[in-house]
Design a protein around this motif. Structure first.
Motif, PDB file in Angstrom:
ATOM      1  N   ASN A   9       0.827  -1.209   0.000  1.00 34.66           N
ATOM      2  CA  ASN A   9       0.000   0.000   0.000  1.00 34.66           C
ATOM      3  C   ASN A   9       0.862   1.261   0.000  1.00 34.66           C
ATOM      4  OD1 ASN A   9      -2.311  -1.552   0.057  1.00 34.66           O
ATOM      5  ND2 ASN A   9      -2.716  -1.230   2.215  1.00 34.66           N
ATOM      6  N   LEU A  10       1.930   1.256   0.777  1.00 32.08           N
ATOM      7  CA  LEU A  10       2.832   2.401   0.810  1.00 32.08           C
ATOM      8  C   LEU A  10       3.516   2.600  -0.542  1.00 32.08           C
ATOM      9  CD1 LEU A  10       4.326   1.790   4.347  1.00 32.08           C
ATOM     10  CD2 LEU A  10       3.009   3.799   3.666  1.00 32.08           C
ATOM     11  N   ILE A  11       3.937   1.511  -1.155  1.00 31.88           N
ATOM     12  CA  ILE A  11       4.587   1.596  -2.469  1.00 31.88           C
ATOM     13  C   ILE A  11       3.588   2.064  -3.526  1.00 31.88           C
ATOM     14  CG2 ILE A  11       5.625   0.210  -4.308  1.00 31.88           C
ATOM     15  CD1 ILE A  11       7.069  -1.373  -2.069  1.00 31.88           C
ATOM     16  N   GLN A  12       2.386   1.529  -3.505  1.00 33.45           N
ATOM     17  CA  GLN A  12       1.379   1.935  -4.487  1.00 33.45           C
ATOM     18  C   GLN A  12       0.989   3.392  -4.303  1.00 33.45           C
ATOM     19  OE1 GLN A  12       0.305   0.053  -7.196  1.00 33.45           O
ATOM     20  NE2 GLN A  12      -0.392   2.080  -7.775  1.00 33.45           N
ATOM     21  N   ALA A  13       0.897   3.831  -3.061  1.00 32.74           N
ATOM     22  CA  ALA A  13       0.597   5.241  -2.793  1.00 32.74           C
ATOM     23  C   ALA A  13       1.707   6.125  -3.362  1.00 32.74           C
ATOM     24  CB  ALA A  13       0.450   5.470  -1.294  1.00 32.74           C
ATOM     25  N   THR A  14       2.939   5.683  -3.229  1.00 30.65           N
ATOM     26  CA  THR A  14       4.073   6.428  -3.782  1.00 30.65           C
ATOM     27  C   THR A  14       3.965   6.539  -5.293  1.00 30.65           C
ATOM     28  OG1 THR A  14       5.464   5.673  -1.961  1.00 30.65           O
ATOM     29  CG2 THR A  14       6.591   6.514  -3.921  1.00 30.65           C
ATOM     30  N   ILE A  15       3.654   5.448  -5.949  1.00 31.37           N
ATOM     31  CA  ILE A  15       3.483   5.444  -7.407  1.00 31.37           C
ATOM     32  C   ILE A  15       2.383   6.409  -7.811  1.00 31.37           C
ATOM     33  CG2 ILE A  15       2.765   4.030  -9.382  1.00 31.37           C
ATOM     34  CD1 ILE A  15       4.136   1.645  -7.899  1.00 31.37           C
ATOM     35  N   ILE A  49      12.808   8.429   2.897  1.00 31.57           N
ATOM     36  CA  ILE A  49      12.107   8.546   1.619  1.00 31.57           C
ATOM     37  C   ILE A  49      12.934   7.969   0.475  1.00 31.57           C
ATOM     38  CG2 ILE A  49      12.813  10.884   0.989  1.00 31.57           C
ATOM     39  CD1 ILE A  49       9.351  10.677   0.553  1.00 31.57           C
ATOM     40  N   ASP A  50      14.264   8.084   0.570  1.00 30.74           N
ATOM     41  CA  ASP A  50      15.126   7.515  -0.474  1.00 30.74           C
ATOM     42  C   ASP A  50      15.006   5.995  -0.520  1.00 30.74           C
ATOM     43  OD1 ASP A  50      16.054  10.022  -1.262  1.00 30.74           O
ATOM     44  OD2 ASP A  50      17.710   9.970   0.169  1.00 30.74           O
ATOM     45  N   ASP A  51      14.912   5.376   0.639  1.00 34.75           N
ATOM     46  CA  ASP A  51      14.723   3.929   0.712  1.00 34.75           C
ATOM     47  C   ASP A  51      13.382   3.539   0.089  1.00 34.75           C
ATOM     48  OD1 ASP A  51      15.359   1.288   1.452  1.00 34.75           O
ATOM     49  OD2 ASP A  51      14.332   1.509   3.379  1.00 34.75           O
ATOM     50  N   LEU A  52      12.355   4.316   0.374  1.00 33.11           N
ATOM     51  CA  LEU A  52      11.035   4.078  -0.223  1.00 33.11           C
ATOM     52  C   LEU A  52      11.099   4.189  -1.747  1.00 33.11           C
ATOM     53  CD1 LEU A  52       7.918   3.802  -0.246  1.00 33.11           C
ATOM     54  CD2 LEU A  52       7.835   6.269   0.124  1.00 33.11           C
ATOM     55  N   PHE A  57      10.991   1.791  -7.082  1.00 28.37           N
ATOM     56  CA  PHE A  57      11.653   1.592  -8.369  1.00 28.37           C
ATOM     57  C   PHE A  57      11.794   0.090  -8.655  1.00 28.37           C
ATOM     58  CE2 PHE A  57      15.599   1.034 -10.808  1.00 28.37           C
ATOM     59  CZ  PHE A  57      15.291   1.766 -11.938  1.00 28.37           C
ATOM     60  N   LEU A  58      12.283  -0.666  -7.687  1.00 29.15           N
ATOM     61  CA  LEU A  58      12.464  -2.111  -7.867  1.00 29.15           C
ATOM     62  C   LEU A  58      11.113  -2.816  -8.056  1.00 29.15           C
ATOM     63  CD1 LEU A  58      15.249  -2.744  -5.220  1.00 29.15           C
ATOM     64  CD2 LEU A  58      15.501  -2.697  -7.712  1.00 29.15           C
TER      65      LEU A  58
END
Length: 63
Positions: A9-15, A49-52, A57-58
């Motif tokens: 969910n966190l990754i999708q929110a970032t996208i 945030i850089d780690d996120l 990206f991966l």
């Protein structure tokens, strides 16, 4: 299972936020608000945030 869903969910929110507003306006607070998560959950999975962004990206290339 729930914990891996929180990370997704966190990754999708970032996208979604990057697509809507661009990378320059991305903040941790916006990500956790979009993902309906907590700051504690964010820092459980990502150190900053850089780690996120690296994980996002991966993730996008693994799809």
């Amino acid at each position: 299972m729930k914990s891996s869903q929180t990370k997704r969910n966190l990754i999708q929110a970032t996208i979604d936020l990057i697509m809507d507003y661009g990378l320059e306006k991305l903040t941790i607070n916006k990500v956790i608000e979009q993902a309906q998560s907590s700051k504690g959950s964010f820092y459980y999975y990502f150190s900053n945030i850089d780690d996120l962004l690296k994980e996002t990206f991966l993730y996008t290339f693994a799809l």
